[in-house]
Design an enzyme around this catalytic site. Structure first.
Site, PDB file in Angstrom:
ATOM      1  N   TRP A 103     -48.836  11.203  96.484  1.00  0.00           N
ATOM      2  CA  TRP A 103     -49.632  12.197  97.215  1.00  0.00           C
ATOM      3  C   TRP A 103     -51.069  11.747  97.341  1.00  0.00           C
ATOM      4  CZ3 TRP A 103     -46.575  14.802 100.002  1.00  0.00           C
ATOM      5  CH2 TRP A 103     -45.309  15.164  99.538  1.00  0.00           C
ATOM      6  N   ASP A 174     -56.354  18.051  94.749  1.00  0.00           N
ATOM      7  CA  ASP A 174     -55.072  18.569  95.213  1.00  0.00           C
ATOM      8  C   ASP A 174     -54.372  19.125  93.976  1.00  0.00           C
ATOM      9  OD1 ASP A 174     -52.477  19.012  96.005  1.00  0.00           O
ATOM     10  OD2 ASP A 174     -52.113  16.967  96.729  1.00  0.00           O
ATOM     11  N   LYS A 198     -45.196  26.155  94.858  1.00  0.00           N
ATOM     12  CA  LYS A 198     -44.769  25.833  93.487  1.00  0.00           C
ATOM     13  C   LYS A 198     -45.190  26.959  92.548  1.00  0.00           C
ATOM     14  CE  LYS A 198     -45.556  21.239  95.130  1.00  0.00           C
ATOM     15  NZ  LYS A 198     -44.217  20.775  95.437  1.00  0.00           N
TER      16      LYS A 198
HETATM   17  N1  PMP Z   1     -49.585  17.271  97.046  1.00  0.00           N
HETATM   18  C1  PMP Z   1     -48.748  17.423  96.008  1.00  0.00           C
HETATM   19  C2  PMP Z   1     -49.251  17.160  94.617  1.00  0.00           C
HETATM   20  C3  PMP Z   1     -47.428  17.834  96.233  1.00  0.00           C
HETATM   21  O1  PMP Z   1     -46.592  17.978  95.199  1.00  0.00           O
HETATM   22  C4  PMP Z   1     -46.995  18.065  97.558  1.00  0.00           C
HETATM   23  C5  PMP Z   1     -45.614  18.552  97.887  1.00  0.00           C
HETATM   24  N2  PMP Z   1     -44.646  18.397  96.986  1.00  0.00           N
HETATM   25  C6  PMP Z   1     -47.896  17.869  98.604  1.00  0.00           C
HETATM   26  C7  PMP Z   1     -49.183  17.493  98.305  1.00  0.00           C
HETATM   27  C8  PMP Z   1     -47.494  18.093 100.017  1.00  0.00           C
HETATM   28  O2  PMP Z   1     -47.513  19.442 100.239  1.00  0.00           O
HETATM   29  P1  PMP Z   1     -47.111  20.122 101.617  1.00  0.00           P
HETATM   30  O3  PMP Z   1     -45.649  19.920 101.780  1.00  0.00           O
HETATM   31  O4  PMP Z   1     -47.506  21.540 101.380  1.00  0.00           O
HETATM   32  O5  PMP Z   1     -47.898  19.480 102.690  1.00  0.00           O
END
Ligand code: PMP
Length: 363
Positions: A103, A174, A198
């Site tokens: 991420w 994030d 989550k």
């Molecule tokens: N950042 C993290 C730490 C995640 O775990 C996730 C999704 N699992 C995301 C970003 C992406 O999130 P989204 O699907 O809401 O764009």
């Protein structure tokens, strides 16, 4: 709902049953108005109240100081990967990125489009991320607009325990997969964002928290719907917000408060971690964690078994026993136990018993 399973999904993830029941009721009819929540105007008095209550409760639980603004965006955490640099970077204003997993890599890739970004640390080794960097490993630029990090690495199952000292440069974090899992010192952060699916509620809304100081540095030369100024000045109501998802966040926050707030969430999550990591430390040859001990996450735990055949069998037999969604992410393999706030302690103690029996039968 007698046959509810223990759902270890990494996200969208299990939600507390009382929250689901409350939502079901309110989707049918809201406040004896003869209509449901999802049928009414986002400018109605009712939704206005929901928006205010959600911000107030989030501020209460996270102890967010008054010099921060809360807003709700769409496009997931992924859109923030682009919005953050779009609002803050330019040809001569850059940012530092700590790379601790998939991420943060994705966030870095987007930021590169908008200004000079630096990798201030990376813990990637042979395609894996096993740890969080130490303070001594960081090479920080004092002139950076922000230092971006991923507080919990959902895939590689590592988590920042303490946040780095950035010498006054605001941290942009994030927190999609660990927000509300423990108390936080907000003052270290200029920006926090988290996709809700989550610890906060269902997919469809991203909770954002920005300091007035960082907001003041945001460009005005950004498309309206991508500008942080728009979200703050219009109080998340420039266009139609995801009303249902925001209401679900409010009910989830109420559940957190009713269950003791963030200190209680921390205690619960630490207890779950103690149980799960306990059996891994007891049987390291059978249940091998992929993260280094000092970087372990209390939200997601990636585990490899002695071979893939056993991993497949584990996932199938666990599902039969009522422990579902344990398949690991394809980049790590094995199994992944996601245990956000709403995953009850009994889910982990039951799983740990299952793990002990499975190892005995297959070891
Ligand atoms: N950042 C993290 C730490 C995640 O775990 C996730 C999704 N699992 C995301 C970003 C992406 O999130 P989204 O699907 O809401 O764009």
């Amino acid at each position: 709902m007698a046959n509810r399973v223990f759902n270890f999904s990494p996200g969208p993830a299990t939600l507390p049953l009382p929250v689901l029941e409350r939502l079901a009721e309110r989707v049918r009819e809201y406040d004896d108005l003869g209509m449901s929540l999802i049928e009414m105007s986002h400018r109605s008095k009712q939704f206005q109240g929901i928006l205010e209550d959600t911000k107030a409760l989030l501020a209460e639980l996270l102890v967010i100081p008054s010099n921060y603004k809360i807003f709700f965006a769409q496009g997931g955490a992924s859109l923030q990967f682009a919005m953050l640099p779009m609002n803050l970077l330019s040809a001569d204003v850059g940012a530092d990125y700590l790379i601790t997993g998939s991420w943060s890599k994705k966030a870095l890739k987007e930021a590169k489009r908008f200004g000079p970004v630096r990798v201030a640390a990376t813990t990637e080794e042979d395609g894996m991320f096993r740890r969080i960097p130490t303070q001594g490993e960081l090479s920080l630029d004092p002139n950076a607009a922000y230092v971006h990090l991923t507080s919990n690495n959902t895939i590689f199952s590592t988590q920042f325990d303490e946040f780095p000292d950035t010498g006054g440069v605001p941290i942009a974090a994030d927190m999609s997969s660990d927000i509300l899992s423990k108390p936080l010192d907000i003052s270290k952060f200029g920006f926090i964002y988290a996709g809700a699916q989550k610890n906060l509620g269902p997919a469809g809304v991203t909770v954002c928290i920005i300091s007035d100081e960082l907001l003041a540095r945001c460009s005005r030369d950004v498309p309206t719907m991508l500008s942080y100024h728009t979200f703050v000045e219009k109080d998340s109501l420039f266009n139609t917000p995801p009303v249902f998802a925001i209401y679900a966040v409010l009910e989830t926050l109420r559940w957190v408060k009713e269950n003791g707030g963030l200190e209680a969430m921390r205690a619960l999550n630490e207890e779950k971690g103690r149980l799960l990591y306990g059996i891994m430390d007891e049987m390291p040859a059978f249940y091998r964690g992929t993260a280094d001990k000092e970087s372990r996450s209390l939200m997601n735990v990636a585990i490899r078994l002695p071979n893939e055949e056993l991993e497949k069998r584990f996932i199938a037999e666990a599902a039969e026993a009522g422990f579902v969604n344990l398949k690991g992410h394809r980049s790590v393999g094995g199994i992944r136990v996601s245990m956000y706030n709403a995953l009850p302690l009994e889910g982990i103690s039951g799983l740990v018993n299952f793990m002990r029996t499975f190892a005995r039968n297959n070891g």
